[in-house]
Design a protein around this motif. Structure first.
Motif, PDB file in Angstrom:
ATOM      1  N   THR A  58       0.795  -1.231   0.000  1.00 23.85           N
ATOM      2  CA  THR A  58       0.000   0.000   0.000  1.00 23.85           C
ATOM      3  C   THR A  58       0.828   1.282   0.000  1.00 23.85           C
ATOM      4  OG1 THR A  58      -0.088   0.097   2.406  1.00 23.85           O
ATOM      5  CG2 THR A  58      -1.830  -1.155   1.298  1.00 23.85           C
ATOM      6  N   GLY A  71      -3.998   7.476   2.513  1.00 26.80           N
ATOM      7  CA  GLY A  71      -3.556   8.458   3.505  1.00 26.80           C
ATOM      8  C   GLY A  71      -2.325   7.923   4.208  1.00 26.80           C
ATOM      9  N   TYR A  72      -2.404   7.833   5.501  1.00 26.42           N
ATOM     10  CA  TYR A  72      -1.317   7.250   6.294  1.00 26.42           C
ATOM     11  C   TYR A  72      -1.828   6.087   7.134  1.00 26.42           C
ATOM     12  CZ  TYR A  72       1.314  11.364   4.970  1.00 26.42           C
ATOM     13  OH  TYR A  72       1.957  12.338   4.247  1.00 26.42           O
ATOM     14  N   GLU A  73      -2.898   5.461   6.702  1.00 29.37           N
ATOM     15  CA  GLU A  73      -3.570   4.424   7.485  1.00 29.37           C
ATOM     16  C   GLU A  73      -2.693   3.202   7.754  1.00 29.37           C
ATOM     17  OE1 GLU A  73      -6.554   4.734   8.949  1.00 29.37           O
ATOM     18  OE2 GLU A  73      -6.590   6.776   8.191  1.00 29.37           O
ATOM     19  N   THR A  74      -1.875   2.803   6.799  1.00 32.20           N
ATOM     20  CA  THR A  74      -1.057   1.596   6.986  1.00 32.20           C
ATOM     21  C   THR A  74       0.426   1.913   7.129  1.00 32.20           C
ATOM     22  OG1 THR A  74      -0.890   1.238   4.601  1.00 32.20           O
ATOM     23  CG2 THR A  74      -2.693   0.134   5.744  1.00 32.20           C
ATOM     24  N   THR A  75       0.744   3.150   7.457  1.00 32.44           N
ATOM     25  CA  THR A  75       2.140   3.537   7.663  1.00 32.44           C
ATOM     26  C   THR A  75       2.617   3.005   9.012  1.00 32.44           C
ATOM     27  OG1 THR A  75       1.843   5.538   6.378  1.00 32.44           O
ATOM     28  CG2 THR A  75       3.735   5.469   7.831  1.00 32.44           C
TER      29      THR A  75
END
Length: 112
Positions: free
Chosen positions: A57, A62-66
């Motif tokens: 991803t 956005g930054y959901e899986t960062t």
């Protein structure tokens, strides 16, 4: 020695111990040390997750899986701030050492 350890459940069965007591008093204590090592290694590996979310991803949407290592990577190579990324990596290493030490001490507890 190994033959004696393999024979403990059979001896306990002959003495009338049910499956629960054999599990609690024989099997779990015999695998306690290796379980500590496996748990600590799993905790360290969970801190070092990078490739899977990055390849799947890239941290989005956005930054959901960062994850933390992706942030360090972005600071080092995206913002070209090697010093800040190095400091972040050192702090991450210290956090992993503290969590590992606490886990080891909690699992080592008093015997008996």
């Amino acid at each position: 020695m190994n033959d004696a350890k393999r024979g403990f459940p059979a001896i306990a069965r002959l003495d009338g111990a049910n499956a629960w007591h054999r599990l609690i008093h024989i099997t779990l204590p015999s695998i306690r040390n290796i379980s500590k090592v496996v748990l600590i290694m799993t905790i360290i590996a969970s801190f070092n997750v990078f490739a899977q979310p990055f390849l799947m991803t890239r941290g989005g949407p956005g930054y959901e899986t960062t994850v933390l290592l992706m942030n360090i990577f972005a600071v080092a190579y995206g913002q070209h701030q090697g010093g800040a990324a190095s400091a972040m990596a050192i702090v991450l290493g210290l956090i992993m050492m503290v969590v590992s030490t606490v886990t080891y001490r909690l699992l080592s507890g008093r015997k008996g």
